[in-house]
Design an enzyme around this catalytic site. Structure first.
Site, PDB file in Angstrom:
ATOM      1  N   HIS A  72      31.939  30.705  12.215  1.00 26.58           N
ATOM      2  CA  HIS A  72      32.918  31.779  12.379  1.00 26.58           C
ATOM      3  C   HIS A  72      32.433  33.074  11.705  1.00 26.58           C
ATOM      4  O   HIS A  72      32.492  34.152  12.300  1.00 26.58           O
ATOM      5  CB  HIS A  72      34.257  31.321  11.796  1.00 26.58           C
ATOM      6  N   GLU A 126      40.674  39.603  12.816  1.00 24.89           N
ATOM      7  CA  GLU A 126      40.490  38.191  13.195  1.00 24.89           C
ATOM      8  C   GLU A 126      40.880  37.899  14.643  1.00 24.89           C
ATOM      9  O   GLU A 126      40.198  37.157  15.329  1.00 24.89           O
ATOM     10  CB  GLU A 126      41.300  37.263  12.277  1.00 24.89           C
TER      11      GLU A 126
HETATM   12  N1  NLE Z   1      39.546  29.268  14.738  1.00 23.97           N
HETATM   13  C1  NLE Z   1      38.355  29.967  14.356  1.00 23.97           C
HETATM   14  C2  NLE Z   1      37.123  29.208  14.852  1.00 23.97           C
HETATM   15  O1  NLE Z   1      37.247  28.117  15.353  1.00 23.97           O
HETATM   16  O2  NLE Z   1      36.028  29.717  14.733  1.00 23.97           O
HETATM   17  C3  NLE Z   1      38.281  30.182  12.871  1.00 23.97           C
HETATM   18  C4  NLE Z   1      39.428  31.031  12.359  1.00 23.97           C
HETATM   19  C5  NLE Z   1      39.316  31.440  10.900  1.00 23.97           C
HETATM   20  C6  NLE Z   1      40.434  32.370  10.520  1.00 23.97           C
HETATM   21 FE   FE2 Z   2      37.421  35.388   9.462  1.00 23.77          FE
END
Ligand code: NLE
Ligand code: FE2
Length: 325
Positions: free
Chosen positions: A183, A228
């Protein structure tokens, strides 16, 4: 603990919570919050996997000892970790053209051309930093998990991004409930290479310094919905700008589809929106463009009640408090 002893008082006598005044004081900003621990939370894909838990612990222990100015620890990633990385990288690649914003595609291309990001192997943070420093002055700093919003946001004021170093569980490569290295590197790094995202992140960070708990909550929410999980519109189509979407195949498709709700990005509204942190978002905010999001964020910043101002000096990497006249 510095945090308990030094509190600033404004002219009106109100107390301002401690905040780092120099980049080195980010050493005091590594308070983790526990959420989605694979040791205790059955929702974590690594729950009950002792090998995974030990590996995550090893990497977190290495990160917790990091101090400003130390060389970034070299991490020897395992064959399995490189394989997880490659699986995510290649699958996400198929959505880049159709689902990600122009800035992401441009910056990822440059990172790939310089060999910083490749599907073949997980890069070292030290190499990523060399690239980012040149582009926007952003710097990754290892941390040992999810940080408190106050600590995390404070580091952004210094263009420092606190980064996890462990990887998501190999059994669930295309979605992680918590931040992990995939991520951070595939989601955030290409976007921190963009001067507008870098500035937006730093602005949110600067607003957070000395803020009240309520203000921190609002800023963390704005950060969540734009950095995000933000979207923008390009040629009439929804495209991802948020790192949480750029690193998660399923949610990236979901976010750009007409299944969830979409609202126009407006920090005043966004700041008080509740969000989902263990599953796909039911609602996303859409910016006209990165530039427009930055302008709106700055309007919001100037409307935030605060009895003092802050100046960031990039030459000394320090922050000064100024009185409001
Ligand atoms: N859901 C994201 C992923 O799978 O990469 C990470 C989120 C972190 C806030
Ligand atoms: Fe992040």
């Amino acid at each position: 603990d510095l945090k308990n002893i030094s509190i600033y008082k404004s002219d009106k006598g109100e107390e301002i919570p401690w905040f780092p005044r120099h980049i080195s004081e980010l050493d005091q900003c590594s308070k983790c919050v526990t959420k989605y621990e694979p040791t205790t939370d059955p929702r974590h894909p690594g729950h009950g996997d002792a090998t995974y838990i030990a590996r995550r612990q090893f990497l977190n222990d290495q990160a917790v000892n990091f101090r400003h100015g130390d060389p970034i620890p070299y991490v020897e990633y395992t064959k399995e970790e490189h394989a997880t990385w490659k699986a995510v990288y290649e699958k996400l690649k198929t959505l880049h053209e159709s689902h990600t914003c122009l800035s992401y595609r441009k910056n990822l291309k440059m990172l790939e051309e310089e060999g910083v990001l490749t599907a073949e192997k997980i890069p070292q943070i030290v190499d990523v930093n060399k690239y980012l420093m040149r582009k926007t002055g952003f710097m990754l700093r290892p941390c040992s998990g999810l940080l408190s919003a106050r600590d995390f946001l404070a580091s952004l004021a210094y263009r420092v991004f606190q980064t996890t170093t462990y990887l998501r569980h190999h059994g669930s490569p295309h979605h992680s409930p918590e931040p992990d290295l995939v991520h951070e590197l595939l989601g955030h790094v290409p976007m921190f290479s963009d001067p507008l995202i870098a500035q937006m992140s730093q602005d949110i960070g600067l607003m957070s310094l000395g803020a009240t708990d309520d203000q921190i909550e609002k800023l963390a929410t704005v950060y969540w919905f734009i950095i995000e999980f933000g979207l923008c519109r390009e040629d009439g189509k929804l495209k991802a700008i948020g790192a949480g979407l750029l690193s998660a195949y399923g949610e990236l498709m979901h976010a750009c589809s007409d299944v969830p709700d979409h609202k126009e990005f407006d920090p005043r509204v966004t700041a008080v929106q509740t969000y989902e942190d263990s599953d796909y978002q039911p609602l996303y905010f859409v910016a006209h463009s990165l530039q427009d999001a930055l302008i709106k964020l700055r309007e919001y910043a100037s409307s935030m009640p605060r009895s003092y101002g802050v100046i960031y000096d990039p030459l000394t990497q320090s922050v000064r408090l100024i009185k409001k006249v």
